[in-house]
Write a protein that holds these residues in place. Structure first.
Motif, PDB file in Angstrom:
ATOM      1  N   VAL A 120       0.840  -1.200   0.000  1.00 23.21           N
ATOM      2  CA  VAL A 120       0.000   0.000   0.000  1.00 23.21           C
ATOM      3  C   VAL A 120       0.874   1.248   0.000  1.00 23.21           C
ATOM      4  N   ASP A 121       1.975   1.223   0.749  1.00 31.93           N
ATOM      5  CA  ASP A 121       2.886   2.369   0.832  1.00 31.93           C
ATOM      6  C   ASP A 121       3.490   2.711  -0.531  1.00 31.93           C
ATOM      7  N   VAL A 122       3.827   1.676  -1.332  1.00 28.87           N
ATOM      8  CA  VAL A 122       4.419   1.936  -2.645  1.00 28.87           C
ATOM      9  C   VAL A 122       3.353   2.068  -3.729  1.00 28.87           C
ATOM     10  N   ALA A 123       2.071   2.036  -3.334  1.00 27.27           N
ATOM     11  CA  ALA A 123       0.944   2.251  -4.255  1.00 27.27           C
ATOM     12  C   ALA A 123       0.813   1.170  -5.309  1.00 27.27           C
ATOM     13  N   ALA A 124       1.132  -0.076  -4.946  1.00 23.62           N
ATOM     14  CA  ALA A 124       0.860  -1.185  -5.857  1.00 23.62           C
ATOM     15  C   ALA A 124      -0.648  -1.293  -6.066  1.00 23.62           C
ATOM     16  N   VAL A 125      -1.045  -1.709  -7.263  1.00 20.47           N
ATOM     17  CA  VAL A 125      -2.479  -1.824  -7.557  1.00 20.47           C
ATOM     18  C   VAL A 125      -2.989  -3.234  -7.333  1.00 20.47           C
ATOM     19  N   GLY A 126      -2.082  -4.219  -7.205  1.00 21.86           N
ATOM     20  CA  GLY A 126      -2.519  -5.586  -7.001  1.00 21.86           C
ATOM     21  C   GLY A 126      -1.387  -6.456  -6.487  1.00 21.86           C
ATOM     22  N   TRP A 127      -1.775  -7.551  -5.818  1.00 23.60           N
ATOM     23  CA  TRP A 127      -0.811  -8.477  -5.217  1.00 23.60           C
ATOM     24  C   TRP A 127      -1.293  -9.894  -5.440  1.00 23.60           C
ATOM     25  N   CYS A 128      -0.382 -10.785  -5.827  1.00 22.83           N
ATOM     26  CA  CYS A 128      -0.723 -12.188  -6.049  1.00 22.83           C
ATOM     27  C   CYS A 128       0.250 -13.074  -5.288  1.00 22.83           C
ATOM     28  N   VAL A 129      -0.283 -13.966  -4.457  1.00 18.75           N
ATOM     29  CA  VAL A 129       0.522 -14.967  -3.763  1.00 18.75           C
ATOM     30  C   VAL A 129       0.505 -16.231  -4.613  1.00 18.75           C
ATOM     31  N   GLU A 130       1.685 -16.718  -4.959  1.00 23.82           N
ATOM     32  CA  GLU A 130       1.807 -17.842  -5.876  1.00 23.82           C
ATOM     33  C   GLU A 130       2.244 -19.112  -5.141  1.00 23.82           C
ATOM     34  N   VAL A 131       1.430 -20.162  -5.247  1.00 27.01           N
ATOM     35  CA  VAL A 131       1.786 -21.458  -4.687  1.00 27.01           C
ATOM     36  C   VAL A 131       2.740 -22.132  -5.667  1.00 27.01           C
ATOM     37  N   ILE A 132       4.001 -22.262  -5.288  1.00 28.54           N
ATOM     38  CA  ILE A 132       5.020 -22.744  -6.208  1.00 28.54           C
ATOM     39  C   ILE A 132       4.980 -24.261  -6.315  1.00 28.54           C
ATOM     40  N   ALA A 133       5.559 -24.753  -7.407  1.00 31.93           N
ATOM     41  CA  ALA A 133       5.644 -26.187  -7.647  1.00 31.93           C
ATOM     42  C   ALA A 133       7.091 -26.632  -7.604  1.00 31.93           C
ATOM     43  N   GLU A 134       7.311 -27.903  -7.334  1.00 29.86           N
ATOM     44  CA  GLU A 134       8.648 -28.449  -7.381  1.00 29.86           C
ATOM     45  C   GLU A 134       9.067 -28.646  -8.836  1.00 29.86           C
ATOM     46  N   ASP A 135      10.340 -28.452  -9.100  1.00 28.19           N
ATOM     47  CA  ASP A 135      10.886 -28.786 -10.411  1.00 28.19           C
ATOM     48  C   ASP A 135      12.354 -29.143 -10.231  1.00 28.19           C
ATOM     49  N   GLU A 136      13.067 -29.183 -11.333  1.00 23.89           N
ATOM     50  CA  GLU A 136      14.458 -29.613 -11.229  1.00 23.89           C
ATOM     51  C   GLU A 136      15.316 -28.645 -10.423  1.00 23.89           C
ATOM     52  N   ARG A 137      14.858 -27.398 -10.259  1.00 28.30           N
ATOM     53  CA  ARG A 137      15.615 -26.434  -9.472  1.00 28.30           C
ATOM     54  C   ARG A 137      15.261 -26.487  -7.998  1.00 28.30           C
ATOM     55  N   GLU A 138      14.209 -27.219  -7.653  1.00 22.33           N
ATOM     56  CA  GLU A 138      13.688 -27.198  -6.288  1.00 22.33           C
ATOM     57  C   GLU A 138      13.671 -28.610  -5.714  1.00 22.33           C
ATOM     58  N   PRO A 139      14.726 -29.036  -5.039  1.00 20.98           N
ATOM     59  CA  PRO A 139      14.758 -30.388  -4.489  1.00 20.98           C
ATOM     60  C   PRO A 139      13.721 -30.581  -3.396  1.00 20.98           C
ATOM     61  N   ALA A 140      13.330 -31.825  -3.192  1.00 19.33           N
ATOM     62  CA  ALA A 140      12.340 -32.142  -2.164  1.00 19.33           C
ATOM     63  C   ALA A 140      12.813 -31.619  -0.813  1.00 19.33           C
ATOM     64  N   GLY A 141      11.868 -31.061  -0.071  1.00 11.75           N
ATOM     65  CA  GLY A 141      12.196 -30.551   1.254  1.00 11.75           C
ATOM     66  C   GLY A 141      12.795 -29.166   1.246  1.00 11.75           C
ATOM     67  N   GLY A 142      12.824 -28.501   0.101  1.00 11.97           N
ATOM     68  CA  GLY A 142      13.419 -27.183  -0.003  1.00 11.97           C
ATOM     69  C   GLY A 142      12.432 -26.066   0.290  1.00 11.97           C
ATOM     70  N   LEU A 143      12.053 -25.340  -0.748  1.00 11.42           N
ATOM     71  CA  LEU A 143      11.235 -24.151  -0.560  1.00 11.42           C
ATOM     72  C   LEU A 143       9.742 -24.429  -0.405  1.00 11.42           C
ATOM     73  N   VAL A 144       9.250 -25.510  -0.992  1.00 13.11           N
ATOM     74  CA  VAL A 144       7.808 -25.743  -1.037  1.00 13.11           C
ATOM     75  C   VAL A 144       7.254 -26.059   0.360  1.00 13.11           C
ATOM     76  N   PRO A 145       6.265 -25.275   0.822  1.00 11.17           N
ATOM     77  CA  PRO A 145       5.702 -25.526   2.154  1.00 11.17           C
ATOM     78  C   PRO A 145       4.560 -26.533   2.094  1.00 11.17           C
ATOM     79  N   ARG A 146       4.232 -27.120   3.229  1.00 16.72           N
ATOM     80  CA  ARG A 146       3.005 -27.900   3.312  1.00 16.72           C
ATOM     81  C   ARG A 146       1.834 -26.942   3.148  1.00 16.72           C
ATOM     82  N   LEU A 147       0.889 -27.311   2.304  1.00 19.22           N
ATOM     83  CA  LEU A 147      -0.240 -26.428   2.035  1.00 19.22           C
ATOM     84  C   LEU A 147      -1.056 -26.173   3.294  1.00 19.22           C
TER      85      LEU A 147
END
Length: 261
Positions: A120-147
């Protein structure tokens, strides 16, 4: 060959010279608006002003958190938070509409609540939270949280953003876990479905769940909804507005300048 259909084309990565050339090509091809999505090093305010003069009409930024430590760690670049927020403030001064994406990770889920105030301070007009998927760059147990752990924090932050007057969306989450915020989901590529999804009334309008996630954790977090819970055939005004903000064609200009996830 670029062919515009009146939509917004987002140019991902690239330097000022390349973005200027592609902006001209996109406008000539019929795109009514061109947005730029710089990488973690962002752009300077002066560079953004040059791009606006060349025909750029929107900014797409990425913030992982509302502080430099958490954001820079995810971005893998020291100083990324400072340059990104400086760019967002430059967009505010230039009256360029800016939207922000935030990938949901194990490390930032619990601090998402601080982001709406900054946006709000920087006057963004919209925000999207993205549920990421695992791929070859993201090993198991890394960034992906339990939903079941991370997504509630995201939905609470989205509700807080709306109370502050900021349009907010979620992308890549199973529809059955969104509760009353299902209309905030924006389209994304289809993922996988568990066996229990066959009997769910939301199946027709659901993106599904990442196949790697399903293999690791199973379908225990999913909630089968009855047929009466199916989504309306046509999206409402709020859903259409969010889709316009966060959907549309993207063109990657320079791989090296793009975000790591």
């Amino acid at each position: 060959m670029l062919r515009g259909t009146g939509a917004t084309l987002t140019l991902v990565g690239g330097d000022v010279e390349a973005l200027t050339r592609w902006t001209s090509a996109a406008r000539s091809a019929g795109f009514t608006r061109v947005a730029v999505a710089p990488g973690p090093a962002a752009l300077t305010g002066e560079a953004l002003a040059q791009l606006v003069a060349a025909g750029v009409g929107a900014l797409r930024a990425r913030l992982y958190a509302a502080d430099s430590g958490a954001h820079d760690w995810h971005a893998k670049l020291e100083g990324s938070f400072r340059t990104t927020t400086t760019l967002l403030r430059a967009a505010r001064a230039l009256r360029v509409p800016a939207t922000v994406r935030t990938p949901l990770t194990r490390s930032n889920a619990r601090v998402l609540a601080a982001l709406p105030g900054l946006l709000v301070d920087v006057a963004a007009v919209g925000w999207c939270v993205e549920v990421i998927a695992e791929d070859e760059r993201e090993p198991a147990g890394g960034l992906v949280p339990r939903l079941g752990v991370g997504l509630p924090y995201a939905l609470q932050a989205i509700a807080a953003a709306e109370r502050a007057g900021l349009a907010a969306a979620v992308e890549g989450a199973p529809a059955c876990l969104l509760g009353p915020l299902r209309e905030r989901e924006v389209p994304s590529p289809a993922r996988a479905f568990a066996g229990c999804c066959d009997d769910c009334g939301l199946r027709g309008g659901c993106v599904g769940i990442d196949a790697g996630y399903l293999q690791r954790f199973g379908a225990g977090e999913l909630v089968v909804r009855g047929r009466t819970a199916a989504e309306p055939a046509a999206p409402g005004p709020r859903a259409r507005r969010l889709q316009d903000m966060f959907s549309g064609p993207c063109l990657e200009i320079a791989e090296g300048a793009c975000w790591p996830i």
